[in-house]
Design a protein around this motif. Structure first.
Motif, PDB file in Angstrom:
ATOM      1  N   HIS A 138       0.879  -1.162  -0.005  1.00  0.00           N
ATOM      2  CA  HIS A 138      -0.062  -0.064   0.065  1.00  0.00           C
ATOM      3  C   HIS A 138       0.780   1.324   0.029  1.00  0.00           C
ATOM      4  O   HIS A 138       0.437   2.409  -0.225  1.00  0.00           O
ATOM      5  CB  HIS A 138      -1.005   0.051   1.238  1.00  0.00           C
ATOM      6  N   TYR A 150      -5.408  -1.243  -5.406  1.00  0.00           N
ATOM      7  CA  TYR A 150      -5.265  -1.916  -4.209  1.00  0.00           C
ATOM      8  C   TYR A 150      -6.192  -3.178  -4.225  1.00  0.00           C
ATOM      9  O   TYR A 150      -7.438  -3.094  -4.556  1.00  0.00           O
ATOM     10  CB  TYR A 150      -5.331  -1.131  -2.910  1.00  0.00           C
ATOM     11  N   LYS A 157      -6.634   1.393   0.813  1.00  0.00           N
ATOM     12  CA  LYS A 157      -5.387   1.754   0.551  1.00  0.00           C
ATOM     13  C   LYS A 157      -5.520   2.978   1.316  1.00  0.00           C
ATOM     14  O   LYS A 157      -4.478   3.625   1.710  1.00  0.00           O
ATOM     15  CB  LYS A 157      -4.972   1.838  -0.858  1.00  0.00           C
TER      16      LYS A 157
END
Length: 175
Positions: A138, A150, A157
């Motif tokens: 992340h 993500y 994220k």
């Protein structure tokens, strides 16, 4: 004999699935993923049925809780990246070097790993990271500062970056 265990835990970004084999964390499933299929895939991979055994995850759960409470900046859990190899594995092993609260771009990571033209391959390695949160994919953003995608969804994220106070900052310099 090594055992394949799992447990599910609540987190601020939704339910998490933790899977361990032989005391090594091998997978963290995010809320957006199909936990039944993940357990089945790992049961096939290790040729045994995954057993629900929360006690095996006491340290992992404690560290995740401390992380989400803002009290832990780096995880110290035994992990196994599984079948990753080559550049993908190099990227995944590099990710924990990105400091808490910092971000790097896909291109910066490619350059740090000696392959400056491999930004897309870095993105693929991040997308295939079996241990999100603990192995902090992340913290990788696009060169323009956009947070990108993500596996747990953009909102997850954003939450993680906000938790670490790294949201909306330009990517940091090289490590």
């Amino acid at each position: 004999m090594a055992r394949l265990n799992y447990c599910e835990v609540e987190s601020p970004i939704g339910q998490l699935l933790l899977i361990a084999y032989d005391e090594n964390l091998v997978r963290i499933g995010l809320d957006a993923e199909d936990f039944v299929e993940l357990r089945a895939a790992y049961s096939r991979k290790y040729r045994q049925t995954a057993e629900c055994f929360p006690a095996a995850f006491a340290d992992a759960v404690a560290q995740l809780k401390a992380y989400f409470a803002g009290e832990l900046r780096a995880f110290s859990l035994p992990v196994d990246f599984g079948s990753g190899s080559g550049f993908r594995l190099a990227v995944q092993r590099f990710l924990p070097q990105i400091e808490y609260g910092q971000t790097l771009s896909y291109g910066q990571i490619a350059e740090c790993l000696g392959n400056p033209g491999a930004a897309r391959a870095v993105g693929t390695a991040c997308a295939l990271n079996p241990l999100p949160i603990v192995v902090p994919c992340h913290r990788v953003v696009r060169a323009d500062g956009n947070i990108g995608r993500y596996a747990g969804g953009v909102a997850a994220k954003q939450f993680l970056l906000r938790l670490e106070s790294a949201v909306e900052k330009p990517p940091a310099g090289h490590l």
